[in-house]
Design a protein around this motif. Structure first.
Motif, PDB file in Angstrom:
ATOM      1  N   LEU A 233      12.276   7.823   1.047  1.00 14.79           N
ATOM      2  CA  LEU A 233      11.274   7.265  -0.094  1.00 14.79           C
ATOM      3  C   LEU A 233      12.067   6.153  -0.804  1.00 14.79           C
ATOM      4  CD1 LEU A 233       8.502   7.467  -1.289  1.00 14.79           C
ATOM      5  CD2 LEU A 233       9.394   9.254  -3.083  1.00 14.79           C
ATOM      6  N   VAL A 234      13.082   6.490  -1.371  1.00 16.31           N
ATOM      7  CA  VAL A 234      13.873   5.377  -1.946  1.00 16.31           C
ATOM      8  C   VAL A 234      14.040   4.318  -1.111  1.00 16.31           C
ATOM      9  CG1 VAL A 234      16.084   4.549  -3.161  1.00 16.31           C
ATOM     10  CG2 VAL A 234      14.984   6.854  -3.651  1.00 16.31           C
ATOM     11  N   HIS A 235      14.569   4.443  -0.034  1.00 18.69           N
ATOM     12  CA  HIS A 235      14.698   3.294   1.053  1.00 18.69           C
ATOM     13  C   HIS A 235      13.568   2.687   1.213  1.00 18.69           C
ATOM     14  CE1 HIS A 235      17.089   1.216   3.737  1.00 18.69           C
ATOM     15  NE2 HIS A 235      16.595   1.683   4.979  1.00 18.69           N
ATOM     16  N   PHE A 236      12.287   3.444   1.544  1.00 17.59           N
ATOM     17  CA  PHE A 236      10.897   2.787   1.849  1.00 17.59           C
ATOM     18  C   PHE A 236      10.681   1.826   0.686  1.00 17.59           C
ATOM     19  CE2 PHE A 236       8.871   6.340   4.390  1.00 17.59           C
ATOM     20  CZ  PHE A 236       9.341   5.791   5.573  1.00 17.59           C
ATOM     21  N   ILE A 237      10.963   1.987  -0.496  1.00 15.78           N
ATOM     22  CA  ILE A 237      10.654   1.130  -1.702  1.00 15.78           C
ATOM     23  C   ILE A 237      11.512  -0.194  -1.631  1.00 15.78           C
ATOM     24  CG2 ILE A 237      10.646   1.075  -4.252  1.00 15.78           C
ATOM     25  CD1 ILE A 237       9.849   4.091  -4.421  1.00 15.78           C
ATOM     26  N   GLN A 238      12.885   0.098  -1.450  1.00 12.75           N
ATOM     27  CA  GLN A 238      13.769  -0.981  -1.110  1.00 12.75           C
ATOM     28  C   GLN A 238      13.262  -2.053  -0.105  1.00 12.75           C
ATOM     29  OE1 GLN A 238      17.400   1.274  -0.514  1.00 12.75           O
ATOM     30  NE2 GLN A 238      17.883   1.401  -2.973  1.00 12.75           N
ATOM     31  N   LEU A 239      12.816  -1.423   1.193  1.00  8.13           N
ATOM     32  CA  LEU A 239      12.504  -2.241   2.095  1.00  8.13           C
ATOM     33  C   LEU A 239      11.098  -3.123   1.778  1.00  8.13           C
ATOM     34  CD1 LEU A 239      13.081   0.007   5.402  1.00  8.13           C
ATOM     35  CD2 LEU A 239      14.314  -2.058   4.548  1.00  8.13           C
ATOM     36  N   ALA A 240      10.424  -2.335   0.996  1.00  9.00           N
ATOM     37  CA  ALA A 240       9.131  -3.031   0.427  1.00  9.00           C
ATOM     38  C   ALA A 240       9.412  -4.085  -0.462  1.00  9.00           C
ATOM     39  CB  ALA A 240       8.175  -2.146  -0.044  1.00  9.00           C
ATOM     40  N   ASP A 241      10.388  -3.876  -1.335  1.00 14.57           N
ATOM     41  CA  ASP A 241      10.970  -5.001  -2.424  1.00 14.57           C
ATOM     42  C   ASP A 241      11.456  -6.218  -1.577  1.00 14.57           C
ATOM     43  OD1 ASP A 241      11.583  -5.719  -5.175  1.00 14.57           O
ATOM     44  OD2 ASP A 241      13.713  -5.539  -4.370  1.00 14.57           O
ATOM     45  N   ILE A 242      12.272  -5.785  -0.589  1.00 12.96           N
ATOM     46  CA  ILE A 242      12.881  -7.078   0.178  1.00 12.96           C
ATOM     47  C   ILE A 242      11.735  -7.762   0.646  1.00 12.96           C
ATOM     48  CG2 ILE A 242      14.104  -7.490   2.319  1.00 12.96           C
ATOM     49  CD1 ILE A 242      16.138  -4.987   1.386  1.00 12.96           C
ATOM     50  N   ARG A 243      10.867  -7.048   1.325  1.00 16.26           N
ATOM     51  CA  ARG A 243       9.560  -7.665   2.294  1.00 16.26           C
ATOM     52  C   ARG A 243       8.975  -8.767   1.370  1.00 16.26           C
ATOM     53  NH1 ARG A 243       7.001  -7.098   6.837  1.00 16.26           N
ATOM     54  NH2 ARG A 243       8.915  -6.498   7.657  1.00 16.26           N
ATOM     55  N   ILE A 244       8.654  -8.026  -0.028  1.00 21.27           N
ATOM     56  CA  ILE A 244       7.821  -8.898  -1.186  1.00 21.27           C
ATOM     57  C   ILE A 244       8.723 -10.071  -1.460  1.00 21.27           C
ATOM     58  CG2 ILE A 244       7.146  -8.739  -3.535  1.00 21.27           C
ATOM     59  CD1 ILE A 244       6.380  -6.009  -3.281  1.00 21.27           C
ATOM     60  N   ARG A 245       9.695  -9.925  -1.756  1.00 15.25           N
ATOM     61  CA  ARG A 245      10.618 -11.159  -2.063  1.00 15.25           C
ATOM     62  C   ARG A 245      10.996 -12.408  -1.031  1.00 15.25           C
ATOM     63  NH1 ARG A 245      14.177  -9.995  -6.584  1.00 15.25           N
ATOM     64  NH2 ARG A 245      14.187  -7.999  -7.165  1.00 15.25           N
ATOM     65  N   GLU A 246      10.680 -11.753   0.210  1.00 13.25           N
ATOM     66  CA  GLU A 246      10.954 -12.731   1.235  1.00 13.25           C
ATOM     67  C   GLU A 246       9.472 -13.468   1.772  1.00 13.25           C
ATOM     68  OE1 GLU A 246      14.301 -10.439   4.092  1.00 13.25           O
ATOM     69  OE2 GLU A 246      11.928 -10.490   4.728  1.00 13.25           O
ATOM     70  N   THR A 247       8.614 -12.790   1.439  1.00 14.78           N
ATOM     71  CA  THR A 247       7.284 -13.437   1.657  1.00 14.78           C
ATOM     72  C   THR A 247       6.517 -13.786   0.402  1.00 14.78           C
ATOM     73  OG1 THR A 247       6.246 -11.236   1.658  1.00 14.78           O
ATOM     74  CG2 THR A 247       7.109 -11.937   3.746  1.00 14.78           C
ATOM     75  N   GLY A 248       6.753 -13.250  -0.685  1.00 14.60           N
ATOM     76  CA  GLY A 248       6.012 -13.516  -1.857  1.00 14.60           C
ATOM     77  C   GLY A 248       4.399 -13.064  -2.008  1.00 14.60           C
ATOM     78  N   LYS A 249       4.359 -12.042  -1.116  1.00 14.82           N
ATOM     79  CA  LYS A 249       3.291 -11.192  -1.003  1.00 14.82           C
ATOM     80  C   LYS A 249       3.496  -9.820  -1.330  1.00 14.82           C
ATOM     81  CE  LYS A 249       1.316 -13.756   2.918  1.00 14.82           C
ATOM     82  NZ  LYS A 249       0.592 -13.666   4.341  1.00 14.82           N
ATOM     83  N   PHE A 250       2.600  -9.349  -2.290  1.00 14.46           N
ATOM     84  CA  PHE A 250       2.687  -8.121  -2.763  1.00 14.46           C
ATOM     85  C   PHE A 250       2.022  -6.995  -2.112  1.00 14.46           C
ATOM     86  CE2 PHE A 250       3.215 -10.954  -6.331  1.00 14.46           C
ATOM     87  CZ  PHE A 250       4.280 -10.416  -7.072  1.00 14.46           C
TER      88      PHE A 250
END
Length: 296
Positions: A233-250
Motif C-alpha cells: 500500500l505504501v509503495h502504491f502511494i509512492q508510485l502515485a506521488d511520482i506520477r503526479i510530480r511527473e505529469t502535474g495531474k492529480f
C-alpha cells in the motif's frame, strides 16, 4: 348512649368496595392510614375503585405476547457450521490453491528476487494461467459459499472479500506494467493454504504436524498480512506521488485501486485482531491458552 362501632376492613376489601360514610367519619382507627391509601388507589380512574394490588403482566393480551417472546429462540449471532460440509470445502481449497500458488510462483526469477530487484524479478511467463486459475477459483468459491453457507464460519465476509479481489484482478489486465503486483499479492494464498491445513491437522489430531502447521500459519500471517500488504500500500502511494510530480495531474486511473488495496488491508487488520486478541487476553489474565483452530 349508643357507641359507634368502627369496623376495620381488609385492605383488598376496602379497595374494591366504594368508600362509605363510616370511612369518612373515622379519623383514627385500628387501620390507621389504610383508609387514605385506599382512596389514593381509587384516584386516577375517575372515581371508580380498583384493586390496590394489580395483576402482574397487565391485560391477558400483553401477558400472552410476553409469553410468546419468552418462547422465541434468541437471535442467531453466528452461522451454524456443518463439519462434514466444511471438510469437503476444505479439501477443495487445499487442492485448488496448490495450482494457484504453484502458477504464481513460476512467474518469478528467484536469483534476481533474492538480490532485492523486486519488480524486475517478475517474468510474467505464466501470467494468464495464474490469472485464470485464481479468478476461476474465486468464482467457484463464491458460488459454493453462497449455495452452502454452513460450510464456513463467516460466509458473508468471505463472499465480500472475493468480490473485492475479483474487481482488483482487473488492474493487471488494464495496466500490464503493474502485473508484478498481482504476483506479489497472491502470496497471501500461501497463508490461506496454511490456515486450512492447520485446521485439518488439528481436526485429524495429527500430532507430529501440529507445531509445524501452526508455525507456518502464524509466521506467514504476520509476514504477508501484517507487513507485506501494508508495505505494498505504501509503495502504491509512492508510485502515485511520482506520477503526479511527473505529469502535474492529480488523478490517474491506476489510482482507483489504491482504496481497493486499502480495503483489503483493513480486512486483514480486522482478521488479525480477531485472531490474536483472544490469545493475548489469555496470556494477560493467565488463563488457559486459546487454540484457534476454526479459521475462516
Amino acid at each position: 348512649m349508643t357507641k359507634k362501632t368502627t369496623i376495620a376492613m381488609a385492605p383488598r376489601q376496602r379497595g374494591i368496595s366504594p368508600p362509605s360514610s363510616m370511612d369518612s367519619t373515622t379519623t383514627s382507627s385500628a387501620a390507621g392510614g389504610q383508609g387514605d391509601s385506599a382512596r389514593t388507589a381509587a384516584n386516577g380512574s375517575h372515581g371508580e375503585a380498583r384493586p390496590l394490588i394489580e395483576k402482574n403482566g397487565g391485560s391477558a393480551k400483553e401477558s400472552h405476547t410476553k409469553e410468546q417472546q419468552q418462547q422465541q429462540p434468541a437471535p442467531v449471532t453466528s452461522l451454524y457450521v456443518d463439519e462434514e460440509k466444511r471438510d469437503i470445502h476444505d479439501y477443495f481449497n487445499l487442492l485448488a490453491l496448490v495450482f494457484v500458488i504453484t502458477s504464481a510462483a513460476l512467474d518469478w526469477d528467484y536469483p534476481m528476487l533474492f538480490q532485492g530487484l523486486g519488480s524486475l524479478a517478475y517474468t510474467g511467463q505464466y501470467f494468464w494461467w495464474t490469472w485464470g486459475l485464481f479468478v476461476g477459483y474465486l468464482l467457484i468459491d463464491c458460488v459454493w459459499v453462497t449455495m452452502i453457507p454452513e460450510c464456513v464460519k463467516i460466509p458473508k465476509t468471505i463472499v465480500q472479500h472475493h468480490v473485492v479481489v475479483i474487481v482488483y484482478m482487473v488492474a493487471p489486465i488494464l495496466w500490464p506494467e503493474y502485473r508484478w503486483f498481482m504476483g506479489a499479492l497472491l502470496s497471501v494464498e500461501l497463508n490461506t493454504w496454511f490456515l486450512i491445513a492447520r485446521r485439518f491437522v488439528y481436526k485429524k489430531k495429527i500430532a507430529w504436524l501440529t507445531y509445524p502447521a501452526a508455525f507456518c500459519f502464524y509466521a506467514s500471517w504476520i509476514i504477508i498480512r501484517c507487513y507485506f500488504y501494508p508495505a505494498i500500500l505504501v509503495h502504491f502511494i509512492q508510485l502515485a506521488d511520482i506520477r503526479i510530480r511527473e505529469t502535474g495531474k492529480f488523478w490517474h486511473w491506476p489510482m482507483l485501486f489504491i482504496p481497493v488495496h486499502f480495503a483489503l488491508c483493513c480486512l486483514n487488520a480486522k482478521w488479525t485482531f480477531d485472531l490474536f486478541y483472544p490469545m493475548m487476553k489469555s496470556w494477560i489474565t493467565k488463563k488457559k491458552p486459546v487454540i484457534l483452530n476454526n479459521g475462516l
